[in-house]
Write an enzyme that holds these catalytic residues in place. Structure first.
Site, PDB file in Angstrom:
ATOM      1  CB  CYS A  97      27.291  41.036  55.593  1.00 43.61           C
ATOM      2  SG  CYS A  97      27.111  40.413  57.278  1.00 43.61           S
ATOM      3  CG  HIS A 144      26.375  35.650  56.312  1.00 40.85           C
ATOM      4  ND1 HIS A 144      27.360  35.003  57.020  1.00 40.85           N
ATOM      5  CD2 HIS A 144      26.356  36.938  56.801  1.00 40.85           C
ATOM      6  CE1 HIS A 144      27.902  35.842  57.892  1.00 40.85           C
ATOM      7  NE2 HIS A 144      27.303  37.016  57.772  1.00 40.85           N
ATOM      8  CB  VAL A 165      36.268  43.985  55.649  1.00 41.02           C
ATOM      9  CG1 VAL A 165      35.676  44.872  54.556  1.00 41.02           C
ATOM     10  CG2 VAL A 165      35.187  43.079  56.223  1.00 41.02           C
ATOM     11  N   GLY A 190      42.696  44.045  58.474  1.00 39.34           N
ATOM     12  CA  GLY A 190      41.565  43.221  58.888  1.00 39.34           C
ATOM     13  C   GLY A 190      41.028  42.381  57.742  1.00 39.34           C
ATOM     14  CD  GLN A 237      30.570  36.601  55.700  1.00 41.96           C
ATOM     15  OE1 GLN A 237      30.354  35.662  54.938  1.00 41.96           O
ATOM     16  NE2 GLN A 237      31.555  36.581  56.558  1.00 41.96           N
ATOM     17  CB  SER A 260      34.061  34.930  57.874  1.00 40.13           C
ATOM     18  OG  SER A 260      32.904  34.602  57.140  1.00 40.13           O
ATOM     19  N   GLY A 261      31.692  36.352  59.868  1.00 33.67           N
ATOM     20  CA  GLY A 261      30.962  37.555  60.222  1.00 33.67           C
ATOM     21  C   GLY A 261      31.488  38.187  61.499  1.00 33.67           C
TER      22      GLY A 261
END
Length: 347
Positions: free
Chosen positions: A134, A248, A16, A14, A323, A164-165
């Site tokens: 985040c 962010h 992250v 993923g 973030q 992207s959050g």
């Protein structure tokens, strides 16, 4: 560091998870063996870490014991953490969890290492350390030095949260919709990652509505900030999704204790001398935090510092941070490094 650890990353493929590998390599995390874990559909994919290839392994109940995992980073969603984190703990690993699942558990520390490193010692309660939301992370990095300086009474924040959050699918949807716009096909574009079109738009809702009129994301910022800072300050958040790929931003108004007269020079000094915070504040010359500056860095940038024109105890500022890194991977790795330091001190 003399000690080395067997490190598992759950959610290795993923956004992250991929960033965790980059950050661990950049910060020279003391890895003995790397165990990339993901669902069965990702098994066989390769992860490169320090010029060595590692094959993704299926996440199972027994994998942590089988590979003698010491540290397990979880970044595959709350349901995965809920199901598998306890198996990692039972196998003797410390879990550093990037999801929201454990954050508000009273027995589990919620940590931003620059702000509340002392809470890491509470990992012994359940073997788990939670990584905050985040938006919360980059906000408390700006709040902590100012709370130490003056004492914060209230915080009002509006966020400008990148696509992207919502993971890779969020970024891909923005790119696809922009492509459709230039192809004059925006009326046919898919809306899957977000409830509304995100290209050329802003969406004033992130996560589900709560009974109090706020969203779940907004209440995370309220509750998590109070837990991290050990302070029941008043907080109101408005979280907005914007058509930015990564990083962010936040517009924050801080109300200090009633007898405070804000001094901008003191504010700048406090922020500039706080770990992993950088002041960019020259409005006349167009110097202030922006996503294109903060992306792919481990710094929270703070600027647009100004005293309220009506209330001497109020301050306005703007921040920006990556973030995926500051708000997730980097914070998790920094927690791991602090945890390791504690282990070395106990030997």
């Amino acid at each position: 560091m003399s000690m080395k650890f067997n490190v598992a990353v759950v959610g290795a493929t993923g956004a992250v998870g991929e960033e965790l590998f980059r950050v661990m390599e950049e910060l020279d995390f003391p890895v003995n063996n790397l165990i990339p874990l993901a669902s069965a559909t990702s098994v066989g994919k390769n992860i490169t870490f320090k010029d060595k290839e590692y094959s993704v392994i299926e996440l199972t109940n027994s994998v942590f014991e089988e590979y003698e995992v010491d540290i397990a980073f979880f970044s595959a969603g709350g349901s995965v953490s809920a199901k598998f984190a306890q198996y990692a703990v039972e196998a003797g690993a410390v879990v550093i969890d990037n999801t929201s699942h454990f954050r508000m558990d009273d027995d589990i520390p919620l940590v931003v290492p620059e702000v509340n490193p002392q809470d890491i010692e509470l990992w012994k309660n359940k073997g788990i350390i939670a990584n905050p939301n985040c938006s919360t992370i980059q906000m408390v990095l700006a709040l902590k030095p100012l709370d130490d300086l003056y004492g914060i009474k209230r915080v009002d924040v509006s966020t400008y949260q990148a696509t992207s959050g919502a993971g890779k699918k969020g970024m891909e949807e923005l790119v696809m919709q922009m492509q459709d716009f230039f192809a004059f096909k925006l009326d046919e574009t898919k809306k899957e990652a977000f409830a509304h079109q995100i290209a050329l738009n802003v969406i004033p809702q992130i996560d589900v509505a709560q009974e109090n009129g706020f969203t779940k994301e907004e209440m995370k910022m309220v509750n998590e900030t109070q837990k991290i800072m050990h302070k029941s300050m008043a907080i109101a958040a408005t979280c907005v999704r914007v058509p930015v790929l990564r990083s962010h931003s936040e517009s924050i108004t801080i109300t200090f204790e009633d007898d405070v007269d804000v001094d901008i020079t003191d504010v700048k000094y406090a922020l500039a001398n706080f770990q992993n915070v950088e002041v960019m504040d020259d409005l006349a010359n167009g110097i202030y935090p922006m996503p294109i500056i903060s992306t792919d860095t481990d710094i929270t940038f703070v600027g647009r510092l100004r005293k309220d024109i009506y209330s001497p105890n109020m301050l306005h500022l703007f921040n920006a941070a990556d973030q995926v890194r500051v708000g997730a991977a980097t914070n998790a790795v920094r927690i791991g490094l602090k945890w390791i330091k504690l282990q070395e001190e106990e030997i």
